[in-house]
Design an enzyme around this catalytic site. Structure first.
Site, PDB file in Angstrom:
ATOM      1  N   GLY A 162     -18.327   4.796 -39.227  1.00 48.02           N
ATOM      2  CA  GLY A 162     -17.395   4.394 -38.178  1.00 48.02           C
ATOM      3  C   GLY A 162     -17.568   5.163 -36.878  1.00 48.02           C
ATOM      4  O   GLY A 162     -16.700   5.130 -36.013  1.00 48.02           O
TER       5      GLY A 162
ATOM      6  N   TRP B  31     -14.603  -4.097 -46.325  1.00 49.37           N
ATOM      7  CA  TRP B  31     -13.658  -4.472 -45.265  1.00 49.37           C
ATOM      8  C   TRP B  31     -12.573  -3.427 -45.041  1.00 49.37           C
ATOM      9  O   TRP B  31     -11.782  -3.550 -44.105  1.00 49.37           O
ATOM     10  CB  TRP B  31     -13.043  -5.846 -45.568  1.00 49.37           C
ATOM     11  CG  TRP B  31     -14.043  -6.968 -45.411  1.00 49.37           C
ATOM     12  CD1 TRP B  31     -15.336  -6.857 -45.003  1.00 49.37           C
ATOM     13  CD2 TRP B  31     -13.819  -8.368 -45.645  1.00 49.37           C
ATOM     14  NE1 TRP B  31     -15.928  -8.102 -44.965  1.00 49.37           N
ATOM     15  CE2 TRP B  31     -15.026  -9.039 -45.351  1.00 49.37           C
ATOM     16  CE3 TRP B  31     -12.712  -9.116 -46.077  1.00 49.37           C
ATOM     17  CZ2 TRP B  31     -15.156 -10.422 -45.472  1.00 49.37           C
ATOM     18  CZ3 TRP B  31     -12.836 -10.489 -46.204  1.00 49.37           C
ATOM     19  CH2 TRP B  31     -14.051 -11.127 -45.901  1.00 49.37           C
ATOM     20  N   LYS B  32     -12.495  -2.440 -45.921  1.00 52.65           N
ATOM     21  CA  LYS B  32     -11.475  -1.388 -45.790  1.00 52.65           C
ATOM     22  C   LYS B  32     -10.086  -2.037 -45.631  1.00 52.65           C
ATOM     23  O   LYS B  32      -9.828  -3.050 -46.274  1.00 52.65           O
ATOM     24  CB  LYS B  32     -11.845  -0.451 -44.633  1.00 52.65           C
ATOM     25  CG  LYS B  32     -13.299   0.031 -44.766  1.00 52.65           C
ATOM     26  CD  LYS B  32     -13.690   1.111 -43.802  1.00 52.65           C
ATOM     27  CE  LYS B  32     -15.141   1.501 -44.062  1.00 52.65           C
ATOM     28  NZ  LYS B  32     -15.588   2.593 -43.215  1.00 52.65           N
TER      29      LYS B  32
HETATM   30  P1  13P Z   1     -19.122   1.488 -40.878  1.00 56.05           P
HETATM   31  O1  13P Z   1     -20.232   0.481 -41.144  1.00 56.05           O
HETATM   32  O2  13P Z   1     -17.960   0.882 -40.158  1.00 56.05           O
HETATM   33  O3  13P Z   1     -19.644   2.736 -40.278  1.00 56.05           O
HETATM   34  O4  13P Z   1     -18.532   1.888 -42.326  1.00 56.05           O
HETATM   35  C1  13P Z   1     -19.431   2.244 -43.328  1.00 56.05           C
HETATM   36  C2  13P Z   1     -18.694   2.351 -44.617  1.00 56.05           C
HETATM   37  O5  13P Z   1     -17.899   3.242 -44.814  1.00 56.05           O
HETATM   38  C3  13P Z   1     -18.947   1.319 -45.629  1.00 56.05           C
HETATM   39  O6  13P Z   1     -18.372   1.662 -46.846  1.00 56.05           O
END
Ligand code: 13P
Length: 274
Positions: free
Chosen positions: A192, A12-13
């Site tokens: 991302g 989820w960052k």
């Molecule tokens: P995204 O799926 O948003 O590209 O991010 C991937 C990621 O860094 C998962 O750790």
């Protein structure tokens, strides 16, 4: 056949505080994945994990108790020491106290924005594994490195240092991994950006990583070490990626934030298991 099952992990960052975390689990509980996916989650062939930000860990851990299928929570960043003067960090024992036993290490955003190096990734990874955690160690090349033909060299170096491998030896930590180490191949250019690696690009890197693990962890330990793909995974492209022989699951950012998306990813995981 997916001998290591399929793991769908949501990173989820810096998203989802308390309110959004509760809402995610409410929707997950109310909607739920297909019965086929639930059955596979219950048999542990399919695994569902999420990595919320620090302040949401405790509420997420409480929320998963209300689900009718297993779901596990982990932390995005953990220090290698157990306590001390390390402003801004948290430790393994602090997570153990919350009932958590999972963590990410080496994410490219930690490397890019917070000075994480292969050596600090090794310290975090080794310390957590010694504390009985399950660890998803993230590796992956930048766009420039790929274009320069250095993908394999970069990924090999990241794995070699993170696993404490000197020269051509077997990793000194191999003996106590016992299925608790997971590798995530996340090409930086795919994170991302919407520029997902093609299944062929991902499979090529995963096959190289599997070959490396077999040599450096020994065949028995390597056979228990899943390799996930990460970088713009969505419900739309998950089936094609998960169909690849050496892809054992996905580490997903953006598409894991909404319960609906997470459910679709779990269902793709169930389909990949056949
Ligand atoms: P995204 O799926 O948003 O590209 O991010 C991937 C990621 O860094 C998962 O750790």
């Amino acid at each position: 056949v997916k001998s290591r099952g399929v793991l769908i992990a949501g990173n989820w960052k810096m998203n989802h505080g308390l309110v959004e975390t509760r809402e995610f689990f409410r929707l997950l509980r109310e909607t739920g994945p297909s019965l086929d996916a639930i059955e596979k989650l219950r048999s542990a062939r399919l695994r569902a994990w999420a990595f919320p930000p620090m302040t949401s860990l405790q509420v997420a851990e409480a929320e998963i108790q209300n689900l009718v299928f297993p779901f596990r929570i982990g932390a995005q960043n953990v220090h290698w020491e157990k306590s001390g003067a390390f402003t801004g960090e948290i430790s393994g024992p602090m997570l153990t106290e919350l009932g958590l036993g999972r963590a990410l290490t080496g994410h490219s955003e930690r490397r890019q924005y917070f000075g994480e190096t292969n050596e600090t990734v090794r310290k975090r990874t080794e310390s957590l594994l010694k504390q009985d955690f399950q660890v998803i160690l993230c590796v992956g090349e930048t766009k420039a490195e790929r274009e320069a033909g250095k993908t394999f060299a970069i990924v090999e170096e990241q794995l070699r240092v993170a696993l404490g491998i000197v020269e051509t030896s077997v990793s000194p930590i191999a003996e106590y991994l016992d299925g608790r180490l997971i590798i995530a191949y996340e090409p930086v250019w795919a994170i991302g950006t919407g520029l997902t690696a093609t299944p062929a690009q991902a499979e090529e890197a995963h096959a190289m990583i599997r070959d490396f693990l077999t040599k450096r962890l020994g065949p028995a330990v390597a056979a228990k070490t899943p390799v996930l793909y990460g970088g713009s995974v969505t419900p739309e492209n998950a089936d094609a990626l998960l169909a690849c022989e050496n892809i054992d699951g996905a580490l997903v950012g953006g598409a894991s934030l909404k319960a609906k998306g997470f459910i679709s990813l779990l269902e793709a995981g169930a389909r990949a298991l056949g």
